[in-house]
Write a protein that holds these residues in place. Structure first.
Motif, mmCIF file in Angstrom:
data_model
loop_
_atom_site.group_PDB
_atom_site.id
_atom_site.type_symbol
_atom_site.label_atom_id
_atom_site.label_comp_id
_atom_site.label_asym_id
_atom_site.label_seq_id
_atom_site.Cartn_x
_atom_site.Cartn_y
_atom_site.Cartn_z
ATOM 1 N N ALA A 152 0.824 -1.213 0.000
ATOM 2 C CA ALA A 152 0.000 0.000 0.000
ATOM 3 C C ALA A 152 0.856 1.260 0.000
ATOM 4 N N PHE A 153 1.878 1.318 0.849
ATOM 5 C CA PHE A 153 2.737 2.507 0.895
ATOM 6 C C PHE A 153 3.555 2.667 -0.382
ATOM 7 N N SER A 154 4.009 1.572 -0.949
ATOM 8 C CA SER A 154 4.759 1.645 -2.203
ATOM 9 C C SER A 154 3.859 2.146 -3.331
ATOM 10 N N LEU A 155 2.644 1.622 -3.388
ATOM 11 C CA LEU A 155 1.691 2.062 -4.407
ATOM 12 C C LEU A 155 1.332 3.530 -4.211
ATOM 13 N N TYR A 156 1.161 3.946 -2.961
ATOM 14 C CA TYR A 156 0.858 5.345 -2.665
ATOM 15 C C TYR A 156 1.982 6.258 -3.158
ATOM 16 N N CYS A 157 3.238 5.909 -2.851
ATOM 17 C CA CYS A 157 4.376 6.724 -3.301
ATOM 18 C C CYS A 157 4.432 6.790 -4.823
ATOM 19 N N PHE A 158 4.197 5.671 -5.467
ATOM 20 C CA PHE A 158 4.224 5.632 -6.929
ATOM 21 C C PHE A 158 3.117 6.511 -7.511
ATOM 22 N N LEU A 159 1.913 6.430 -6.955
ATOM 23 C CA LEU A 159 0.798 7.232 -7.474
ATOM 24 C C LEU A 159 1.015 8.724 -7.234
ATOM 25 N N VAL A 160 1.566 9.087 -6.088
ATOM 26 C CA VAL A 160 1.879 10.500 -5.838
ATOM 27 C C VAL A 160 2.886 10.997 -6.863
ATOM 28 N N TYR A 161 3.880 10.197 -7.151
ATOM 29 C CA TYR A 161 4.889 10.574 -8.155
ATOM 30 C C TYR A 161 4.248 10.747 -9.531
ATOM 31 N N VAL A 162 3.432 9.795 -9.924
ATOM 32 C CA VAL A 162 2.828 9.833 -11.260
ATOM 33 C C VAL A 162 1.897 11.034 -11.412
ATOM 34 N N TYR A 163 1.049 11.286 -10.410
ATOM 35 C CA TYR A 163 0.067 12.359 -10.551
ATOM 36 C C TYR A 163 0.626 13.750 -10.260
ATOM 37 N N SER A 164 1.787 13.844 -9.641
ATOM 38 C CA SER A 164 2.334 15.164 -9.342
ATOM 39 C C SER A 164 3.497 15.543 -10.248
ATOM 40 N N ILE A 165 3.859 14.687 -11.176
ATOM 41 C CA ILE A 165 5.025 14.957 -12.020
ATOM 42 C C ILE A 165 4.809 16.191 -12.913
ATOM 43 N N LYS A 166 3.560 16.523 -13.195
ATOM 44 C CA LYS A 166 3.274 17.705 -14.015
ATOM 45 C C LYS A 166 3.558 19.004 -13.263
ATOM 46 N N HIS A 167 3.432 18.976 -11.938
ATOM 47 C CA HIS A 167 3.529 20.199 -11.144
ATOM 48 C C HIS A 167 4.816 20.304 -10.329
ATOM 49 N N ILE A 168 5.449 19.200 -10.072
ATOM 50 C CA ILE A 168 6.647 19.191 -9.225
ATOM 51 C C ILE A 168 7.804 18.587 -10.003
ATOM 52 N N LYS A 169 8.924 19.268 -10.001
ATOM 53 C CA LYS A 169 10.124 18.713 -10.620
ATOM 54 C C LYS A 169 10.829 17.859 -9.565
ATOM 55 N N TRP A 170 10.811 16.566 -9.781
ATOM 56 C CA TRP A 170 11.349 15.625 -8.810
ATOM 57 C C TRP A 170 12.843 15.433 -9.023
ATOM 58 N N LYS A 171 13.590 15.490 -7.928
ATOM 59 C CA LYS A 171 15.010 15.157 -7.944
ATOM 60 C C LYS A 171 15.197 14.011 -6.969
ATOM 61 N N LEU A 172 15.372 12.822 -7.505
ATOM 62 C CA LEU A 172 15.529 11.642 -6.660
ATOM 63 C C LEU A 172 16.995 11.471 -6.264
ATOM 64 N N ASP A 173 17.207 11.151 -5.001
ATOM 65 C CA ASP A 173 18.548 10.905 -4.479
ATOM 66 C C ASP A 173 18.894 9.438 -4.731
ATOM 67 N N ILE A 174 19.534 9.178 -5.851
ATOM 68 C CA ILE A 174 19.839 7.807 -6.255
ATOM 69 C C ILE A 174 20.794 7.140 -5.255
ATOM 70 N N LYS A 175 21.769 7.884 -4.736
ATOM 71 C CA LYS A 175 22.698 7.315 -3.755
ATOM 72 C C LYS A 175 21.963 6.879 -2.496
ATOM 73 N N GLY A 176 21.068 7.713 -2.016
ATOM 74 C CA GLY A 176 20.298 7.377 -0.820
ATOM 75 C C GLY A 176 19.397 6.178 -1.042
ATOM 76 N N ILE A 177 18.736 6.144 -2.189
ATOM 77 C CA ILE A 177 17.862 5.013 -2.518
ATOM 78 C C ILE A 177 18.675 3.734 -2.608
ATOM 79 N N PHE A 178 19.845 3.810 -3.222
ATOM 80 C CA PHE A 178 20.703 2.631 -3.346
ATOM 81 C C PHE A 178 21.186 2.159 -1.975
#
Length: 91
Positions: free
Chosen positions: A6-32
């Protein structure tokens, strides 16, 4: 598993629906780093099989060992990130 999905799906949906309004900068090192720590933690938990029917002293020792290893898996990356100035935590 339900909460994780549920939390993973929520994060994914927030990313998908907000990509038009927010420029996302993902911290690849932190995620890794978090992914590597998660895999290490899963390996620790897979190594230990604890059932309550067996010897109580052995179970307590195994739980203590798992807790110490889990704490190390948490603390080492935390201090590494603090040293690399990727997170700012003050004690």
């Amino acid at each position: 598993y339900g909460n994780m999905i549920a939390f993973s799906l929520y994060c994914f949906l927030v990313y998908v629906y907000s990509i038009k309004h927010i420029k996302w900068k993902l911290d690849i090192k932190g995620i890794f780093l978090v992914s590597c720590c998660s895999v290490i933690m899963l390996l620790f938990l897979a190594l230990f099989n604890i059932t309550l029917e067996e010897n109580l002293v052995k179970n307590i020792t195994m739980i203590a060992l798992i807790s110490i290893l889990a704490l190390l898996v948490y603390i080492v990356p935390l201090f590494t990130l603090m040293k690399m100035k990727l997170i700012n935590i003050r004690f």
